[in-house]
Design a protein around this motif. Structure first.
Motif, mmCIF file in Angstrom:
data_model
loop_
_atom_site.group_PDB
_atom_site.id
_atom_site.type_symbol
_atom_site.label_atom_id
_atom_site.label_comp_id
_atom_site.label_asym_id
_atom_site.label_seq_id
_atom_site.Cartn_x
_atom_site.Cartn_y
_atom_site.Cartn_z
ATOM 1 N N ALA A 37 -20.766 5.536 -9.251
ATOM 2 C CA ALA A 37 -21.339 6.660 -9.985
ATOM 3 C C ALA A 37 -20.325 7.752 -10.257
ATOM 4 C CB ALA A 37 -22.529 7.246 -9.204
ATOM 5 N N ASP A 38 -19.078 7.527 -9.841
ATOM 6 C CA ASP A 38 -18.028 8.524 -10.039
ATOM 7 C C ASP A 38 -17.584 8.527 -11.490
ATOM 8 O OD1 ASP A 38 -15.926 10.285 -9.838
ATOM 9 O OD2 ASP A 38 -15.030 9.325 -8.097
ATOM 10 N N ILE A 39 -17.453 9.706 -12.075
ATOM 11 C CA ILE A 39 -17.050 9.815 -13.477
ATOM 12 C C ILE A 39 -15.666 9.205 -13.704
ATOM 13 C CG2 ILE A 39 -16.030 12.111 -13.237
ATOM 14 C CD1 ILE A 39 -17.191 12.746 -16.036
ATOM 15 N N GLN A 40 -14.826 9.187 -12.657
ATOM 16 C CA GLN A 40 -13.496 8.579 -12.788
ATOM 17 C C GLN A 40 -13.550 7.052 -12.729
ATOM 18 O OE1 GLN A 40 -10.270 10.650 -10.505
ATOM 19 N NE2 GLN A 40 -11.962 11.846 -9.666
ATOM 20 N N ALA A 41 -14.663 6.517 -12.241
ATOM 21 C CA ALA A 41 -14.866 5.062 -12.152
ATOM 22 C C ALA A 41 -13.693 4.359 -11.473
ATOM 23 C CB ALA A 41 -15.098 4.482 -13.541
ATOM 24 N N SER A 42 -13.156 4.973 -10.423
ATOM 25 C CA SER A 42 -11.983 4.413 -9.752
ATOM 26 C C SER A 42 -12.256 3.038 -9.166
ATOM 27 C CB SER A 42 -11.516 5.363 -8.640
ATOM 28 O OG SER A 42 -11.144 6.604 -9.170
ATOM 29 N N LEU A 43 -13.427 2.869 -8.561
ATOM 30 C CA LEU A 43 -13.750 1.595 -7.932
ATOM 31 C C LEU A 43 -13.919 0.489 -8.967
ATOM 32 C CD1 LEU A 43 -14.177 0.515 -5.082
ATOM 33 C CD2 LEU A 43 -16.610 0.991 -5.322
ATOM 34 N N SER A 44 -14.614 0.802 -10.067
ATOM 35 C CA SER A 44 -14.809 -0.188 -11.133
ATOM 36 C C SER A 44 -13.477 -0.584 -11.757
ATOM 37 C CB SER A 44 -15.728 0.380 -12.220
ATOM 38 O OG SER A 44 -16.990 0.706 -11.698
ATOM 39 N N ARG A 45 -12.632 0.398 -11.998
ATOM 40 C CA ARG A 45 -11.331 0.103 -12.599
ATOM 41 C C ARG A 45 -10.456 -0.709 -11.652
ATOM 42 N NH1 ARG A 45 -8.399 4.152 -13.157
ATOM 43 N NH2 ARG A 45 -9.653 5.859 -12.310
ATOM 44 N N HIS A 46 -10.580 -0.436 -10.358
ATOM 45 C CA HIS A 46 -9.826 -1.197 -9.362
ATOM 46 C C HIS A 46 -10.252 -2.664 -9.389
ATOM 47 C CE1 HIS A 46 -7.319 -0.970 -5.633
ATOM 48 N NE2 HIS A 46 -7.947 -2.107 -5.379
ATOM 49 N N ARG A 47 -11.566 -2.885 -9.440
ATOM 50 C CA ARG A 47 -12.079 -4.261 -9.527
ATOM 51 C C ARG A 47 -11.578 -4.944 -10.805
ATOM 52 N NH1 ARG A 47 -16.726 -7.112 -8.099
ATOM 53 N NH2 ARG A 47 -16.058 -6.744 -5.950
ATOM 54 N N ASP A 48 -11.614 -4.241 -11.932
ATOM 55 C CA ASP A 48 -11.167 -4.819 -13.207
ATOM 56 C C ASP A 48 -9.695 -5.215 -13.139
ATOM 57 O OD1 ASP A 48 -13.669 -4.465 -14.273
ATOM 58 O OD2 ASP A 48 -13.177 -2.619 -15.354
ATOM 59 N N ARG A 49 -8.871 -4.366 -12.522
ATOM 60 C CA ARG A 49 -7.439 -4.678 -12.406
ATOM 61 C C ARG A 49 -7.221 -5.908 -11.528
ATOM 62 N NH1 ARG A 49 -6.976 1.011 -11.979
ATOM 63 N NH2 ARG A 49 -6.850 0.866 -9.708
ATOM 64 N N GLU A 50 -7.977 -6.006 -10.447
ATOM 65 C CA GLU A 50 -7.804 -7.152 -9.554
ATOM 66 C C GLU A 50 -8.215 -8.460 -10.232
ATOM 67 O OE1 GLU A 50 -8.072 -6.167 -5.007
ATOM 68 O OE2 GLU A 50 -9.895 -5.414 -5.984
ATOM 69 N N LEU A 51 -9.292 -8.408 -11.005
ATOM 70 C CA LEU A 51 -9.738 -9.615 -11.700
ATOM 71 C C LEU A 51 -8.811 -9.965 -12.856
ATOM 72 C CD1 LEU A 51 -13.621 -9.225 -11.734
ATOM 73 C CD2 LEU A 51 -12.195 -10.609 -10.213
ATOM 74 N N ALA A 52 -8.232 -8.959 -13.495
ATOM 75 C CA ALA A 52 -7.273 -9.230 -14.563
ATOM 76 C C ALA A 52 -6.024 -9.916 -14.004
ATOM 77 C CB ALA A 52 -6.891 -7.928 -15.265
ATOM 78 N N ALA A 53 -5.631 -9.524 -12.790
ATOM 79 C CA ALA A 53 -4.454 -10.118 -12.156
ATOM 80 C C ALA A 53 -4.757 -11.505 -11.602
ATOM 81 C CB ALA A 53 -3.953 -9.210 -11.030
#
Length: 215
Positions: A37-53
């Motif tokens: 729920a964080d406006i920075q979406a740090s957790l979601s972006r972290h997950r996206d980076r890990e799956l992209a890698a």
């Protein structure tokens, strides 16, 4: 069970402890999902980076990004969370002023509040507690001392820590500390905790689990 990871003070490790606790619960056999729920979406972006890698990685638990400013969308997410047959963790924004956040606090069973022992963090946490208590008086609060530098053992610092723990202990549960360490900053939303991460967090996280078991 809906558990918020929240504080208005930045830099206390709200997102990293939320992710680490999620993986800890998963490895303990709990069913869970995490709402970002964080406006920075740090957790979601972290997950996206890990799956992209590593696109072939098996996702251990779901991460869902939600827009807290979307009233109807947030109500739907809360309804889904209440009906989820397991534990829902919520990585909260670093503010209490955003629209509709009161809905999340009222829906929650517990708030985990990462803290450190410096004066700025303690002051900000005190303000945060007063605001939360104004929204919901009976929310279970768990204080998680995080990134604690154990080499700072001056008498005045130790006295301040003891007094802080005593005061917070009257308001909620204070867990064992998580020491300052690079292994804590190196969190993952895909891979299991390594033995160093487990050793760093297990006492604090077991205290949180015990608290919601008796809630």
């Amino acid at each position: 069970m809906i558990i918020l990871f929240s504080n208005i003070k930045g830099g206390v490790g709200k997102t990293s402890t939320c992710a680490l606790f999620g993986e800890y619960l998963h490895e303990k056999g709990y069913s869970l999902k995490v709402l970002d729920a964080d406006i920075q979406a740090s957790l979601s972006r972290h997950r996206d980076r890990e799956l992209a890698a590593n696109p072939a990685a098996i996702v251990p638990w779901e991460v869902i990004s939600i827009d807290a400013s979307d009233h109807h969308g947030l109500l739907s997410a809360i309804d889904d969370a209440k009906n989820f047959p397991g534990i829902v963790l919520v990585d909260m924004p670093g503010t209490v002023n955003a629209a509709n956040l009161d809905l999340l606090y009222k829906a929650a069973d517990m708030a985990v509040i990462p803290i450190s022992y410096d004066f700025d963090t303690i002051d900000a946490t005190g303000i945060f507690i007063n605001v939360i208590r104004g929204v919901v008086k009976d929310l279970s609060l768990v204080f998680l001392p995080n990134r604690i530098n154990t080499t700072e053992n001056r008498a005045d610092e130790m006295k301040q820590r003891e007094e802080t723990v005593k005061i917070l202990g009257r308001i909620g549960k204070v867990t064992p500390r998580i020491k300052q360490s690079v292994v804590i900053k190196r969190y993952s939303t895909v891979y299991p905790l390594d033995k160093y991460q487990k050793a760093a967090v297990e006492h604090a996280f077991d205290a949180i689990i015990q608290q919601f078991k008796t809630h």
